[in-house]
Write a protein that holds these residues in place. Sequence first.
Motif, PDB file in Angstrom:
ATOM      1  N   ILE A  85       0.836  -1.200   0.000  1.00  0.00           N
ATOM      2  CA  ILE A  85       0.000   0.000   0.000  1.00  0.00           C
ATOM      3  C   ILE A  85       0.872   1.251   0.000  1.00  0.00           C
ATOM      4  O   ILE A  85       0.577   2.234  -0.696  1.00  0.00           O
ATOM      5  CB  ILE A  85      -0.969  -0.009   1.201  1.00  0.00           C
ATOM      6  N   LEU A  86       1.961   1.239   0.755  1.00  0.00           N
ATOM      7  CA  LEU A  86       2.868   2.383   0.787  1.00  0.00           C
ATOM      8  C   LEU A  86       3.461   2.651  -0.597  1.00  0.00           C
ATOM      9  O   LEU A  86       3.522   3.801  -1.046  1.00  0.00           O
ATOM     10  CB  LEU A  86       3.984   2.144   1.802  1.00  0.00           C
ATOM     11  N   VAL A  87       3.881   1.606  -1.286  1.00  0.00           N
ATOM     12  CA  VAL A  87       4.467   1.761  -2.628  1.00  0.00           C
ATOM     13  C   VAL A  87       3.426   2.315  -3.598  1.00  0.00           C
ATOM     14  O   VAL A  87       3.694   3.268  -4.344  1.00  0.00           O
ATOM     15  CB  VAL A  87       5.037   0.419  -3.138  1.00  0.00           C
ATOM     16  N   VAL A  88       2.229   1.744  -3.607  1.00  0.00           N
ATOM     17  CA  VAL A  88       1.171   2.229  -4.508  1.00  0.00           C
ATOM     18  C   VAL A  88       0.828   3.680  -4.186  1.00  0.00           C
ATOM     19  O   VAL A  88       0.680   4.510  -5.085  1.00  0.00           O
ATOM     20  CB  VAL A  88      -0.083   1.330  -4.423  1.00  0.00           C
ATOM     21  N   THR A  89       0.725   4.020  -2.900  1.00  0.00           N
ATOM     22  CA  THR A  89       0.398   5.389  -2.488  1.00  0.00           C
ATOM     23  C   THR A  89       1.454   6.374  -2.953  1.00  0.00           C
ATOM     24  O   THR A  89       1.128   7.415  -3.541  1.00  0.00           O
ATOM     25  CB  THR A  89       0.245   5.459  -0.954  1.00  0.00           C
TER      26      THR A  89
END
Length: 99
Positions: A53-57
């Motif tokens: 989720i951090l990477v996508v965000t």
Amino acid sequence: MTAPQGQVPVTVRTFAQRFSATRRGARLARLLAVHQLTAWGFAPGVGGYDAAILVVTELSANAALHGRVPGRDFAVRLAYDERGGVLEKTVWARITEAR
């Protein structure tokens, strides 16, 4: 549920979606990534969920910030290989001719 004989069970699941290069598009990309990972059985704090989720965000925010040009959008693709336990995250910008 077992696969019928003669068929190989599906082990790679994918999600792909294009978004407008705006803050709203980046937020929607994050929300849909959260929804998709949850649907695939991931949970917060388990199995790389938080990192994914951090990477996508972060990549979606960068695409929205640096991709604000008419005719440009960005896309998110998630691919989860159940057999290998690998989650692939891809975010890319698409440029089209502004007319």
